[in-house]
Design a protein around this motif. Structure first.
Motif, PDB file in Angstrom:
ATOM      1  N   ASN A 103      -4.761  -8.586  -4.268  1.00 57.61           N
ATOM      2  CA  ASN A 103      -3.738  -7.538  -4.322  1.00 57.61           C
ATOM      3  C   ASN A 103      -3.060  -7.491  -5.685  1.00 57.61           C
ATOM      4  O   ASN A 103      -2.788  -6.409  -6.216  1.00 57.61           O
ATOM      5  CB  ASN A 103      -2.686  -7.759  -3.229  1.00 57.61           C
ATOM      6  N   LYS A 104      -2.809  -8.665  -6.246  1.00 51.71           N
ATOM      7  CA  LYS A 104      -2.150  -8.734  -7.551  1.00 51.71           C
ATOM      8  C   LYS A 104      -3.024  -8.102  -8.630  1.00 51.71           C
ATOM      9  O   LYS A 104      -2.527  -7.362  -9.483  1.00 51.71           O
ATOM     10  CB  LYS A 104      -1.852 -10.194  -7.897  1.00 51.71           C
TER      11      LYS A 104
ATOM     12  N   VAL B 159      -3.475  -0.807 -11.488  1.00 58.41           N
ATOM     13  CA  VAL B 159      -2.741   0.449 -11.292  1.00 58.41           C
ATOM     14  C   VAL B 159      -1.637   0.583 -12.342  1.00 58.41           C
ATOM     15  O   VAL B 159      -1.443   1.653 -12.927  1.00 58.41           O
ATOM     16  CB  VAL B 159      -2.145   0.524  -9.864  1.00 58.41           C
ATOM     17  N   LYS B 160      -0.936  -0.518 -12.592  1.00 53.97           N
ATOM     18  CA  LYS B 160       0.141  -0.489 -13.589  1.00 53.97           C
ATOM     19  C   LYS B 160      -0.408  -0.184 -14.980  1.00 53.97           C
ATOM     20  O   LYS B 160       0.187   0.580 -15.741  1.00 53.97           O
ATOM     21  CB  LYS B 160       0.888  -1.822 -13.604  1.00 53.97           C
ATOM     22  N   THR B 161      -1.551  -0.782 -15.312  1.00 58.67           N
ATOM     23  CA  THR B 161      -2.176  -0.541 -16.614  1.00 58.67           C
ATOM     24  C   THR B 161      -2.572   0.923 -16.760  1.00 58.67           C
ATOM     25  O   THR B 161      -2.325   1.548 -17.801  1.00 58.67           O
ATOM     26  CB  THR B 161      -3.418  -1.435 -16.784  1.00 58.67           C
TER      27      THR B 161
ATOM     28  N   ILE C  78      -5.056   4.420  -8.078  1.00 56.20           N
ATOM     29  CA  ILE C  78      -4.026   4.398  -7.042  1.00 56.20           C
ATOM     30  C   ILE C  78      -4.636   4.706  -5.674  1.00 56.20           C
ATOM     31  O   ILE C  78      -4.314   4.056  -4.673  1.00 56.20           O
ATOM     32  CB  ILE C  78      -2.887   5.383  -7.388  1.00 56.20           C
ATOM     33  N   SER C  79      -5.518   5.675  -5.628  1.00 56.31           N
ATOM     34  CA  SER C  79      -6.169   6.034  -4.362  1.00 56.31           C
ATOM     35  C   SER C  79      -7.010   4.875  -3.831  1.00 56.31           C
ATOM     36  O   SER C  79      -7.027   4.608  -2.627  1.00 56.31           O
ATOM     37  CB  SER C  79      -7.055   7.262  -4.541  1.00 56.31           C
ATOM     38  N   LYS C  80      -7.694   4.203  -4.730  1.00 52.40           N
ATOM     39  CA  LYS C  80      -8.513   3.066  -4.326  1.00 52.40           C
ATOM     40  C   LYS C  80      -7.630   1.941  -3.791  1.00 52.40           C
ATOM     41  O   LYS C  80      -7.964   1.296  -2.795  1.00 52.40           O
ATOM     42  CB  LYS C  80      -9.342   2.579  -5.509  1.00 52.40           C
TER      43      LYS C  80
ATOM     44  N   VAL D  95      -3.541  -1.991  -0.270  1.00 48.83           N
ATOM     45  CA  VAL D  95      -2.577  -2.623  -1.177  1.00 48.83           C
ATOM     46  C   VAL D  95      -1.282  -1.821  -1.204  1.00 48.83           C
ATOM     47  O   VAL D  95      -0.187  -2.385  -1.221  1.00 48.83           O
ATOM     48  CB  VAL D  95      -3.168  -2.761  -2.597  1.00 48.83           C
ATOM     49  N   TYR D  96      -1.415  -0.490  -1.206  1.00 47.84           N
ATOM     50  CA  TYR D  96      -0.249   0.400  -1.182  1.00 47.84           C
ATOM     51  C   TYR D  96      -0.246   1.212   0.106  1.00 47.84           C
ATOM     52  O   TYR D  96      -1.310   1.588   0.606  1.00 47.84           O
ATOM     53  CB  TYR D  96      -0.294   1.393  -2.349  1.00 47.84           C
ATOM     54  N   HIS D  97       0.946   1.501   0.600  1.00 51.85           N
ATOM     55  CA  HIS D  97       1.112   2.429   1.719  1.00 51.85           C
ATOM     56  C   HIS D  97       0.776   3.824   1.213  1.00 51.85           C
ATOM     57  O   HIS D  97       0.929   4.109   0.016  1.00 51.85           O
ATOM     58  CB  HIS D  97       2.561   2.362   2.219  1.00 51.85           C
ATOM     59  N   LYS D  98       0.330   4.699   2.097  1.00 54.51           N
ATOM     60  CA  LYS D  98      -0.113   6.027   1.651  1.00 54.51           C
ATOM     61  C   LYS D  98       1.018   6.822   1.001  1.00 54.51           C
ATOM     62  O   LYS D  98       0.784   7.555   0.037  1.00 54.51           O
ATOM     63  CB  LYS D  98      -0.721   6.825   2.803  1.00 54.51           C
ATOM     64  N   ASN D  99       2.241   6.658   1.482  1.00 56.42           N
ATOM     65  CA  ASN D  99       3.366   7.383   0.890  1.00 56.42           C
ATOM     66  C   ASN D  99       3.697   6.851  -0.506  1.00 56.42           C
ATOM     67  O   ASN D  99       4.049   7.614  -1.408  1.00 56.42           O
ATOM     68  CB  ASN D  99       4.602   7.293   1.782  1.00 56.42           C
TER      69      ASN D  99
END
Length: 87
Positions: free
Chosen positions: A21-22, A28-30, A58-60, A66-70
């Motif tokens: 996850n990290k 995503v941050k990059t 982000i979609s991946k 890793v991320y909630h859809k919202n």
């Protein structure tokens, strides 16, 4: 440290997933930083390309859980809004 075998396994599994996850969040941050850098440089073409890559990342991440859809939707929306404001 846990004594029960199943608890020991949970610790190992949690460490593995946390590392995965990290790594995904870091990617995503990059990608997001590349979009912001292109916006600050006033390079519309680079910003659009970076936005496409960031949206995919982000979609991946959202697909992997890793991320909630919202959260994913909010991140994409904010980046897209910033790129569209360049005009």
């Amino acid at each position: 440290m846990a004594n029960i075998k199943s608890a020991k396994k949970r610790i190992l599994v949690n460490q593995t997933r946390a590392a995965r996850n990290k790594a995904i969040k870091s990617g995503v941050k990059t990608a997001s930083k590349k979009v912001i850098a292109a916006i600050e440089a006033n390079d519309k073409d680079a910003a659009v390309k970076a936005l496409t890559a960031a949206t995919a990342a982000i979609s991946k991440a959202q697909t992997k859980g890793v991320y909630h859809k919202n959260t994913a939707s909010r991140k994409v929306s904010r980046l897209a809004l910033a790129v569209n404001k360049m005009a």
